[in-house]
Scaffold this motif. Structure first.
Motif, mmCIF file in Angstrom:
data_model
loop_
_atom_site.group_PDB
_atom_site.id
_atom_site.type_symbol
_atom_site.label_atom_id
_atom_site.label_comp_id
_atom_site.label_asym_id
_atom_site.label_seq_id
_atom_site.Cartn_x
_atom_site.Cartn_y
_atom_site.Cartn_z
ATOM 1 N N MET A 1 -16.843 14.979 4.404
ATOM 2 C CA MET A 1 -15.943 14.127 5.155
ATOM 3 C C MET A 1 -14.925 15.051 5.836
ATOM 4 N N ASN A 2 -14.785 14.865 7.133
ATOM 5 C CA ASN A 2 -13.927 15.782 7.876
ATOM 6 C C ASN A 2 -12.437 15.462 7.676
ATOM 7 N N ILE A 3 -11.614 16.417 8.029
ATOM 8 C CA ILE A 3 -10.163 16.327 7.818
ATOM 9 C C ILE A 3 -9.538 15.161 8.592
ATOM 10 N N PRO A 4 -9.889 14.951 9.873
ATOM 11 C CA PRO A 4 -9.256 13.822 10.583
ATOM 12 C C PRO A 4 -9.527 12.466 9.916
ATOM 13 N N LEU A 5 -10.741 12.271 9.396
ATOM 14 C CA LEU A 5 -11.037 11.011 8.712
ATOM 15 C C LEU A 5 -10.222 10.892 7.425
ATOM 16 N N ARG A 6 -10.097 11.985 6.688
ATOM 17 C CA ARG A 6 -9.302 11.957 5.459
ATOM 18 C C ARG A 6 -7.844 11.639 5.764
ATOM 19 N N VAL A 7 -7.327 12.239 6.829
ATOM 20 C CA VAL A 7 -5.940 11.978 7.228
ATOM 21 C C VAL A 7 -5.792 10.518 7.651
ATOM 22 N N ALA A 8 -6.779 10.012 8.399
ATOM 23 C CA ALA A 8 -6.727 8.615 8.838
ATOM 24 C C ALA A 8 -6.747 7.666 7.646
ATOM 25 N N LEU A 9 -7.561 7.970 6.644
ATOM 26 C CA LEU A 9 -7.599 7.136 5.439
ATOM 27 C C LEU A 9 -6.252 7.137 4.718
ATOM 28 N N ILE A 10 -5.647 8.293 4.610
ATOM 29 C CA ILE A 10 -4.343 8.382 3.944
ATOM 30 C C ILE A 10 -3.281 7.638 4.742
ATOM 31 N N VAL A 11 -3.278 7.817 6.062
ATOM 32 C CA VAL A 11 -2.294 7.125 6.910
ATOM 33 C C VAL A 11 -2.476 5.613 6.813
ATOM 34 N N CYS A 12 -3.717 5.155 6.859
ATOM 35 C CA CYS A 12 -3.979 3.711 6.744
ATOM 36 C C CYS A 12 -3.531 3.171 5.389
ATOM 37 N N SER A 13 -3.809 3.908 4.330
ATOM 38 C CA SER A 13 -3.416 3.429 3.002
ATOM 39 C C SER A 13 -1.897 3.402 2.845
ATOM 40 N N VAL A 14 -1.219 4.382 3.397
ATOM 41 C CA VAL A 14 0.243 4.386 3.335
ATOM 42 C C VAL A 14 0.810 3.230 4.160
ATOM 43 N N ALA A 15 0.204 2.967 5.316
ATOM 44 C CA ALA A 15 0.648 1.835 6.146
ATOM 45 C C ALA A 15 0.427 0.513 5.409
ATOM 46 N N ILE A 16 -0.715 0.373 4.754
ATOM 47 C CA ILE A 16 -0.985 -0.841 3.979
ATOM 48 C C ILE A 16 0.048 -0.996 2.874
ATOM 49 N N LEU A 17 0.311 0.091 2.153
ATOM 50 C CA LEU A 17 1.315 0.046 1.082
ATOM 51 C C LEU A 17 2.676 -0.365 1.622
ATOM 52 N N PHE A 18 3.062 0.205 2.757
ATOM 53 C CA PHE A 18 4.350 -0.118 3.362
ATOM 54 C C PHE A 18 4.439 -1.596 3.717
ATOM 55 N N PHE A 19 3.423 -2.123 4.407
ATOM 56 C CA PHE A 19 3.461 -3.522 4.833
ATOM 57 C C PHE A 19 3.379 -4.485 3.650
ATOM 58 N N VAL A 20 2.584 -4.150 2.646
ATOM 59 C CA VAL A 20 2.480 -5.023 1.469
ATOM 60 C C VAL A 20 3.806 -5.053 0.724
ATOM 61 N N MET A 21 4.405 -3.904 0.516
ATOM 62 C CA MET A 21 5.697 -3.862 -0.180
ATOM 63 C C MET A 21 6.764 -4.625 0.600
ATOM 64 N N ARG A 22 6.721 -4.527 1.904
ATOM 65 C CA ARG A 22 7.676 -5.254 2.747
ATOM 66 C C ARG A 22 7.487 -6.765 2.602
ATOM 67 N N ARG A 23 6.236 -7.206 2.598
ATOM 68 C CA ARG A 23 5.951 -8.638 2.432
ATOM 69 C C ARG A 23 6.307 -9.124 1.035
ATOM 70 N N ILE A 24 6.110 -8.288 0.044
ATOM 71 C CA ILE A 24 6.479 -8.667 -1.326
ATOM 72 C C ILE A 24 7.994 -8.845 -1.423
ATOM 73 N N ARG A 25 8.748 -7.940 -0.825
ATOM 74 C CA ARG A 25 10.209 -8.047 -0.847
ATOM 75 C C ARG A 25 10.693 -9.312 -0.149
ATOM 76 N N LYS A 26 9.998 -9.713 0.921
ATOM 77 C CA LYS A 26 10.386 -10.920 1.651
ATOM 78 C C LYS A 26 9.793 -12.181 1.022
ATOM 79 N N SER A 27 9.033 -12.016 -0.046
ATOM 80 C CA SER A 27 8.362 -13.130 -0.730
ATOM 81 C C SER A 27 7.471 -13.928 0.212
ATOM 82 N N SER A 28 6.799 -13.251 1.123
ATOM 83 C CA SER A 28 5.924 -13.939 2.063
ATOM 84 C C SER A 28 4.453 -13.613 1.822
#
Length: 113
Positions: A1-28
């Protein structure tokens, strides 16, 4: 698996974590939905950090490249998720129809009195 795909996976997972935590805080976001997305984010991080897992499973299942395995897993997971959401929507539609009918009967009874 090449480096750009690995970076994209990490960026996507961090973005998901950020948005989920934000929605949890807003109770939505419901708990079961948030758990689903947190598990997806964790799985993406694991595959990005340990690409050997993707290589091993893709070889085991006969995929030509680990990237194809990652995309196929994503598609399958989202299809299952969509199916479950459709089931929930169908139940809610039935409840809405029953509630509307009940309310219509109640209003009809109150106008006849």
């Amino acid at each position: 698996m090449n480096i750009p795909l690995r970076v994209a996976l990490i960026v996507c997972s961090v973005a998901i974590l950020f948005f989920v935590m934000r929605r949890i805080r807003k109770s939505s976001l419901e708990i079961d939905d948030s758990v689903f997305w947190l598990v997806i984010a964790a799985a993406l991080i694991v595959v990005a950090v340990f690409p050997q897992i993707a290589y091993w499973v893709s070889d085991l299942l006969g995929f030509q490249a680990p990237v194809n395995f990652v995309f196929a897993c994503g598609i399958v997971v989202l299809l299952v998720r969509t199916f479950k959401q459709d089931q929930k929507i169908a139940v809610l539609k039935k409840k809405l129809v029953a509630l509307a009918q009940h309310e219509a009967l109640r209003e009809d009874n109150s106008t006849q009195s």
